[in-house]
Design an enzyme around this catalytic site. Structure first.
Site, short mmCIF file in Angstrom:
data_model
loop_
_atom_site.label_atom_id
_atom_site.label_comp_id
_atom_site.label_asym_id
_atom_site.label_seq_id
_atom_site.Cartn_x
_atom_site.Cartn_y
_atom_site.Cartn_z
CG ASP A 10 -1.96 0.97 1.28
OD1 ASP A 10 -2.79 0.93 0.35
OD2 ASP A 10 -2.02 1.80 2.21
CD GLU B 60 -2.28 2.26 -3.67
OE1 GLU B 60 -1.73 2.45 -2.58
OE2 GLU B 60 -3.43 2.62 -3.91
O1 TEU Z 1 -4.88 4.00 -1.49
C1 TEU Z 1 -3.79 4.89 -1.74
C2 TEU Z 1 -4.22 5.92 -2.69
O2 TEU Z 1 -3.62 6.16 -3.69
C3 TEU Z 1 -5.40 6.70 -2.26
O3 TEU Z 1 -4.94 8.04 -2.24
C4 TEU Z 1 -6.57 6.59 -3.20
O4 TEU Z 1 -6.32 7.43 -4.30
C5 TEU Z 1 -7.79 7.05 -2.39
O5 TEU Z 1 -8.19 5.92 -1.64
C6 TEU Z 1 -8.90 7.57 -3.26
O6 TEU Z 1 -9.53 6.55 -3.94
C7 TEU Z 1 -4.51 2.98 -0.57
C8 TEU Z 1 -5.67 2.03 -0.41
O7 TEU Z 1 -5.93 1.42 -1.67
C9 TEU Z 1 -6.87 2.81 0.08
O8 TEU Z 1 -8.02 1.97 0.17
C10 TEU Z 1 -6.53 3.37 1.45
O9 TEU Z 1 -7.61 4.17 1.90
C11 TEU Z 1 -5.24 4.22 1.40
O10 TEU Z 1 -4.18 3.58 0.69
C12 TEU Z 1 -4.72 4.45 2.80
O11 TEU Z 1 -4.17 3.25 3.29
#
Ligand code: TEU
Length: 523
Positions: A208, A265
């Site tokens: 993440d 990610e």
């Molecule tokens: O998301 C990271 C991310 O890029 C977020 O800024 C995303 O753009 C945001 O959730 C708007 O859709 C990861 C996870 O996939 C997300 O579910 C989490 O909320 C976030 O990290 C924090 O851990």
């Protein structure tokens, strides 16, 4: 692929555990439910699953706020159930990968509790990013950054003596304090967590926010104060060397376990920026969101594919593709003109053939294979705590996270024996259940099954490059070195196909022509 590189052409299925299958009747999915559906995943033909967070968490961000990274949250089960899941998945030749959330912890993590109780400058505070506020009385945040979930990216604490104290950084919710990745203790703890799960047979991790762990030196004000992580491509102050160093440490642990992989990610605004973060000797793979965010437009889709391949070619990395995940609207809804889900479904089916025709690793978000749309939930049903708390005006992320429909004529469609599921399942999803689609050779589920099987078994899918054909306006066509041709018709009229034998179509041909909003595979 040789065993060590199985992940280079894998189909990885993202399981959002709380919405996949509920076996204990609390209305929330659990690991026993995933075990119960392994037969379905085997039938789908996927190589691996990616479990969204299952570690102990207060669920302020549905598990992306981890309070104990080396235990399973009771909501999903326990370590014994997890071990059984890994064992039974491996028995079916399905690998198990899971979310790792190293950028931040929950504010309920023991470390953060210790930090709040400790004094400024202490070792406990040094595990996070605490700073004195600006202004004469320290009452202003240390910089202008804002949280992804809205508002300042800083929260002020009250010191032990009751006086207003330092501020701590949280790029996401205040319940998710960012860890200080300049502190060796933080890396040591991640190594311990990784080995804890790898020793239990886990085959890899989805990391993440993997590009966000190292912050710009000095934490300066930024021109893009919000979503700063998405704008790292053009700002030299982002400490990319720091991120690469962390990725190399992560890779060093992975290399102790042959055949495992990690996918980062890396959600940035351009493929050029993406290429600055992904190195094949660090992250095995990086998530590419190009197809999860592009409109259903032939030129834009082609540009997204071309730039994604150029980015991974530049660094020698394996490309990845996905149409959706737990953070973005589902493709059926995203592609639906004026909410027309019939056309949205046709287009989503077409794009499934496009992504599965491309070289590299494909990630399928649970429910995409059923052609699920976003659910239009009533306001009172919305439960994305951080999204709601941050005052977003859009409907948030709940619509794409509704529990999967398995069988039966009405909710909860076999997802749970409890009709009161954590998000309501729309009653009009009856035609979308696994049961309703399994025996229908024209269903979206059957399309995915056929496509995954062909992709796995036909030599025409070999080769890492893509050769573009000339195509009518509003269409694209490309060929893989092994001989597969994929044609997409994103125009509004039926068009002739390139020469070749038709292997699979997303919508039946009309008089030998490829209909609008459809794709075909030819050899
Ligand atoms: O998301 C990271 C991310 O890029 C977020 O800024 C995303 O753009 C945001 O959730 C708007 O859709 C990861 C996870 O996939 C997300 O579910 C989490 O909320 C976030 O990290 C924090 O851990």
């Amino acid at each position: 692929e040789p065993a060590g590189d199985w992940w280079r052409s894998a189909v990885v299925y993202q399981v959002y555990p709380r919405s996949f299958s509920d076996m204990n009747g609390d209305g929330v999915g659990d690991l026993a439910g995933v075990i119960d559906k392994l037969g379905y995943l085997e039938l789908l033909g996927v190589d691996a699953i990616w479990l969204s967070p299952i570690m102990r968490s207060p669920m302020a961000d549905h598990g992306y706020d981890v309070s104990d990274p080396r235990d399973v949250d009771p909501l999903f089960g326990d370590l014994a159930v997890f071990d059984r899941l890994v064992r039974e998945a491996h028995d079916r030749d399905i690998r198990v990968t899971m979310d790792l959330v190293p950028n931040h912890t929950s504010d309920q993590h023991e470390w953060f509790r210790q930090a709040l109780a400790a004094a400024p400058g202490s070792a406990e505070r040094a595990r996070y990013i605490f700073r004195d506020g600006r202004g004469d009385d320290g009452s202003l945040p240390p910089n202008n950054w804002t949280s992804v979930f809205g508002g300042p990216a800083w929260r002020r604490v009250v010191e032990a003596d009751g006086t207003p104290g330092q501020w701590y950084l949280h790029l996401f919710a205040a319940a998710q304090p960012d860890l200080n990745w300049d502190n060796p203790e933080v890396l040591d703890d991640l190594r311990t967590t990784m080995r804890f799960w790898l020793d239990r047979g886990v085959d890899g991790f989805r990391i993440d926010v993997s590009h966000g762990m190292s912050k710009p030196a000095g934490l300066p004000d930024m021109e893009h104060p919000s979503e700063i992580l998405k704008h790292t491509d053009d700002d030299p102050r982002f400490n990319r060397d720091g991120v690469h160093a962390i990725h190399r440490e992560i890779r060093a642990v992975m290399d102790e376990y042959p055949g495992t992989f990690n996918v980062g990610e890396v959600w940035v605004t351009s493929n050029e920026a993406f290429a600055k973060y992904v190195r094949p000797d660090e992250l095995h793979l990086g998530f590419n969101f190009a197809l999860a965010t592009v409109d259903f437009d032939a030129d834009r889709i082609r540009d997204a594919i071309v730039s994604s391949l150029a980015a991974t070619d530049l660094v020698g990395a394996t490309p990845t593709w996905t149409l959706s995940n737990h953070d973005v609207p589902r493709e059926v809804t995203r592609y639906a003109p004026d909410g027309d889900l019939v056309i949205g479904t046709r287009r989503a089916r077409a794009m499934a053939l496009v992504e599965l025709a491309l070289p590299g690793t494909v990630f399928v978000y649970n429910g995409a294979e059923l052609g699920l749309p976003d659910a239009d939930l009533p306001d009172e049903a919305l439960v994305d705590p951080v999204w709601e708390a941050s005052g977003h005006t859009d409907r948030g992320r709940d619509g794409c996270r509704v529990p999967l429909p398995w069988e039966g004529p009405r909710p909860p469609f076999g997802f749970s024996r409890n009709p009161d599921t954590w998000l309501p399942i729309p009653a009009d999803w009856a035609p979308l259940t696994v049961e309703a689609q399994l025996e229908d050779i024209f269903s979206t589920l059957s399309l995915y099954r056929q496509a995954v099987d062909l992709r796995y078994n036909r030599s025409e899918f070999s080769g890492d490059t893509v050769e573009w054909y000339g195509a009518p306006a509003g269409c694209i066509a490309f060929r893989r070195p092994g001989g597969l041709i994929c044609a997409l018709n994103a125009s509004d009229v039926a068009v002739p196909l390139p020469p070749g034998q038709v292997l699979l179509v997303s919508t039946p041909l009309e008089g030998g022509l490829l209909p609008a909003d459809a794709a075909a595979w030819l050899v």
